[in-house]
Design a protein around this motif. Structure first.
Motif, short mmCIF file in Angstrom:
data_model
loop_
_atom_site.label_atom_id
_atom_site.label_comp_id
_atom_site.label_asym_id
_atom_site.label_seq_id
_atom_site.Cartn_x
_atom_site.Cartn_y
_atom_site.Cartn_z
N VAL A 1 62.51 68.22 46.33
CA VAL A 1 61.83 68.50 47.40
C VAL A 1 62.53 68.84 48.78
O VAL A 1 62.25 69.92 49.05
CB VAL A 1 60.62 67.46 47.52
CG1 VAL A 1 59.86 67.94 48.69
CG2 VAL A 1 59.86 67.44 46.26
N ILE B 1 56.55 72.80 62.34
CA ILE B 1 57.75 72.57 61.58
C ILE B 1 58.64 71.62 62.76
O ILE B 1 59.21 72.32 63.64
CB ILE B 1 58.51 73.55 60.93
CG1 ILE B 1 57.70 74.20 60.00
CG2 ILE B 1 59.51 73.05 60.06
CD1 ILE B 1 58.11 75.43 59.46
N ALA C 1 63.75 76.96 51.84
CA ALA C 1 62.62 77.93 52.13
C ALA C 1 62.78 78.04 53.73
O ALA C 1 62.55 79.41 54.12
CB ALA C 1 61.48 77.40 51.74
N LEU C 2 63.04 77.12 54.22
CA LEU C 2 63.26 77.34 55.78
C LEU C 2 64.29 78.32 56.21
O LEU C 2 64.04 79.03 57.08
CB LEU C 2 63.60 75.90 56.78
CG LEU C 2 62.41 74.75 56.28
CD1 LEU C 2 62.66 73.53 57.05
CD2 LEU C 2 61.06 75.33 56.93
N ARG D 1 64.74 72.01 48.16
CA ARG D 1 63.81 73.28 48.14
C ARG D 1 63.27 73.79 49.69
O ARG D 1 63.24 74.84 49.70
CB ARG D 1 62.88 73.13 47.30
CG ARG D 1 63.42 73.43 45.64
CD ARG D 1 62.49 73.06 44.58
NE ARG D 1 62.88 73.39 43.37
CZ ARG D 1 62.30 73.35 42.22
NH1 ARG D 1 61.07 73.08 42.21
NH2 ARG D 1 62.98 73.41 41.04
N ARG D 2 62.67 72.57 50.33
CA ARG D 2 62.11 73.07 51.35
C ARG D 2 63.14 73.48 52.54
O ARG D 2 62.99 74.50 53.37
CB ARG D 2 61.26 71.85 52.05
CG ARG D 2 60.64 71.95 53.20
CD ARG D 2 59.69 70.72 53.74
NE ARG D 2 59.31 71.07 54.92
CZ ARG D 2 57.92 71.28 55.16
NH1 ARG D 2 57.33 72.04 54.36
NH2 ARG D 2 57.61 71.63 56.58
N GLU E 1 63.76 68.55 61.48
CA GLU E 1 63.87 69.15 59.89
C GLU E 1 64.46 70.41 59.91
O GLU E 1 65.41 70.57 59.02
CB GLU E 1 62.49 69.21 59.25
CG GLU E 1 62.37 69.76 57.89
CD GLU E 1 61.16 69.89 57.26
OE1 GLU E 1 61.07 70.17 56.12
OE2 GLU E 1 60.42 69.84 58.01
N MET F 1 52.89 76.94 56.78
CA MET F 1 53.47 75.58 56.89
C MET F 1 53.08 74.66 58.11
O MET F 1 53.26 73.72 58.17
CB MET F 1 55.00 75.54 56.66
CG MET F 1 55.20 76.46 55.42
SD MET F 1 57.03 76.45 55.22
CE MET F 1 57.75 74.77 54.94
#
Length: 597
Positions: free
Chosen positions: A333, A386, A340-341, A336-337, A390, A383
């Motif tokens: 998780v 953010i 994606a960012l 992958r996040r 992160e 999303m």
């Protein structure tokens, strides 16, 4: 194979492992090799030309002209002598040479009298066999002809390397590589072979070990050590299990096991053996080996990205300093996040999803706000908000950090120019990462951005962490260039990074920022309070201004002011403010709670 090498020398065992890894012995004849032997026979006008490989007990001919048999015993092989030198072995008359005059290939068929063999040496220095020419009549070989034979042998090696490394064999160990592993996993899936298996990914050295070994031993020795380690792993697994060399220090293999518990027992035993001390080039080594593993069924799971899943488990093992970790879906998780960012960044910048807010810094002596730090915010339409905690670490690991920092620099200077047009002159701090400081054009970008927005560089601060300025000599050069522009430089998170005091002598830093982790406990922890006071005094002794960040309550604020801290930043002073609200905030009177006597 390993059992057959027990009596061989270390160099010979390694040579045979490299030869075995090529998978050329007993392979079908190919025109690519036959073309070279035909050319050699014609060039030197000899009846026989051979490309031979020397195994532990035989001489096998990959290509042959004028030789009926496919192989001979190693004891009769002229080529066994040729592989012991880097030069061409020439035997002008075998019947008169004490090494060969009783050789059965001389006394009987094919009646060898003349032999010339050029060794086939890999880039790693291992002689696999030779390209040789043979005649039944004595003759001489001129220097020019010897040179030509070596040239032909070089062509053979080119063909060997091409054949071996068509995306399927690692160039250092000659073990099957990542592509071969993926292919084998696909073959298992296509075969539909049911049954539980474990895929294990082993990283035999930490990055610090690799760097230390590289500096101490050099690249050739490091590669030799990796070959030895690969061989060691293969010995532990046994000859019926294939070891894959999937990256510089990573190996993979599959175990046919029924349950994860059974696989864990086997893998824990292997990792314990891999972590046992061993000697290489007279130096004792203890590997910091780690393993990531997962259970899979070839029939149902074979088409999933199993290697990526094993890599996730391996990364987790590294993060936990564990010898073995099994894959769990939740490990993917965050990765992958993060991916994606990074992927969304360019479009999000273009769509205006990023903005800067500004956190004021209070100058204690002057009793006014003398600067602000530009802080990045990201509001994504899907999303949501953010956190920088992160997305910044994820982007810092990639080249995308240059694009992001460029945007921040432009936005901060544009806002500074607007404030100055309204009569507000205040310093603005922008954070720079290690990758930014390592970029040879970063200082030029800073200068050009200041010129473009007509902002004097003295109003710009560059903030960088201890870790970022100690990554290499290029960062120090960049900071020197920036300082010459008139830009001020702050060292962020001081006291929690490398804390290399010696580096302060060579860095053009004017402000040290005490990290919030050192500041937060001072009101309740005497040792923390003592440390904070000592760091403030230390900084002042060296001529630095000291700023405490993360100040969130009145007691902490008052203690730092009494300790002589030059500047304060944190929620107690002010939360980050939107650009449009900063001017009214700064023009308002300083709150009485901040005017400690």
């Amino acid at each position: 194979m390993l059992e057959l090498l027990t009596g061989a020398s270390e160099a010979e065992r390694e040579r045979l492992l490299v030869l075995e890894a090529t998978k050329l012995v007993d392979s079908p004849a190919t025109e690519d090799f036959d073309r070279i032997t035909r050319l050699a026979a014609a060039m030197f006008n000899v009846p026989t030309a051979l490309i031979s490989f020397i195994t532990h007990d035989r001489q096998w001919f990959k290509s042959k002209v004028g030789m009926e048999v496919p192989e001979t015993e190693r004891g009769a092989a002229f080529c066994d002598h040729a592989i012991r030198s880097s030069d061409v072995l020439v035997v002008e008359d075998a019947a008169r040479d004490r090494r060969f005059k009783f050789n059965r290939l001389v006394c009987g068929q094919p009646g060898i009298r003349f032999y010339a063999g050029a060794p086939l040496i890999t880039q790693s220095g291992h002689a696999l066999g030779s390209l040789c020419i043979i005649d039944t009549e004595p003759r001489e070989l001129s220097e020019q002809e010897a040179s030509q034979l070596k040239d032909l042998a070089a062509l053979v090696m080119v063909q060997i390397e091409r054949t071996v490394s068509v995306g399927r064999v690692h160039e250092v160990t000659h073990l099957p590589n990542r592509a071969q592993l993926r292919s084998d996993l696909q073959d298992l899936a296509m075969a539909g072979d049911p049954g539980a298996r474990a895929l294990a990914l082993v990283d035999v050295m930490s990055s610090s070990q690799v760097q230390s070994a590289l500096l101490a031993l050099g690249l050739p020795a490091l590669e030799r050590s990796v070959r030895v380690i690969g061989s060691r792993l293969g010995s532990l697994l046994g000859s019926d299990i294939t070891v894959y060399h999937v990256s510089e220090t990573r190996f993979a293999f599959m175990l046919s096991v029924g349950q994860q518990e059974e696989a864990s027992t086997k893998l824990e035993w292997i990792m314990a053996r891999m972590r046992e001390p061993f000697r290489f080039d007279g130096v004792a080594f203890t590997l910091e080996a780690r393993c990531g593993a997962l259970m899979f069924d070839a029939k149902s799971d074979g088409r999933r990205d199993l290697l990526r899943m094993a890599t996730s488990a391996l990364v987790q093992a590294g993060a936990e300093s564990a010898a073995l970790r099994w894959y769990a879906a939740d490990m993917d998780v965050p990765h992958r996040r993060a991916y994606a960012l990074v992927k969304m960044l360019p479009e999000s910048l273009e769509n205006g999803e990023f903005r800067l807010v500004y956190q004021p810094k209070l100058d204690v002596a002057k009793r006014r706000f003398s600067g602000v730090e530009a802080l990045l915010r990201w509001s994504h339409p899907v999303m949501g908000t953010i956190s920088p905690a992160e997305f910044v670490p994820a982007i810092e690991k990639t080249a995308a950090i240059h694009q992001l920092t460029d945007w921040v620099l432009e936005a901060a200077l544009a806002q500074t120019a607007e404030w100055q047009s309204q009569g507000l002159f205040i310093t603005v701090a922008v954070n720079a990462s290690a990758k930014n400081l390592e970029h040879p054009e970063f200082a030029s970008k800073v200068r050009e951005a200041c010129d473009r927005h007509r902002v004097d560089p003295k109003w710009l601060h560059i903030e960088c962490t201890e870790n970022s300025v100690l990554t290499g000599s290029r960062t120090s050069d960049t900071l020197q260039e920036i300082e010459k522009l008139g830009v001020q430089i702050s060292l962020d998170d001081f006291g929690v990074g490398y804390s290399n005091i010696a580096c302060l002598n060579r860095l053009p830093v004017s402000l040290l920022k005490l990290d919030r982790s050192l500041v937060a406990p001072i009101a309740t922890d005497f040792r923390a309070w003592t440390l904070a006071q000592s760091l403030i005094d230390f900084g002042h002794c060296l001529g630095y201004r000291m700023l405490a960040e993360g100040v969130e309550d009145a007691e902490t604020y008052e203690m730092l002011v009494q300790a002589g801290c030059d500047a304060i930043q944190g929620y107690f002073v002010s939360r980050p403010i939107e650009a449009t609200d900063l001017l009214p905030f700064l023009r308002a009177q300083i709150p009485a709670r901040l005017l400690v006597s």
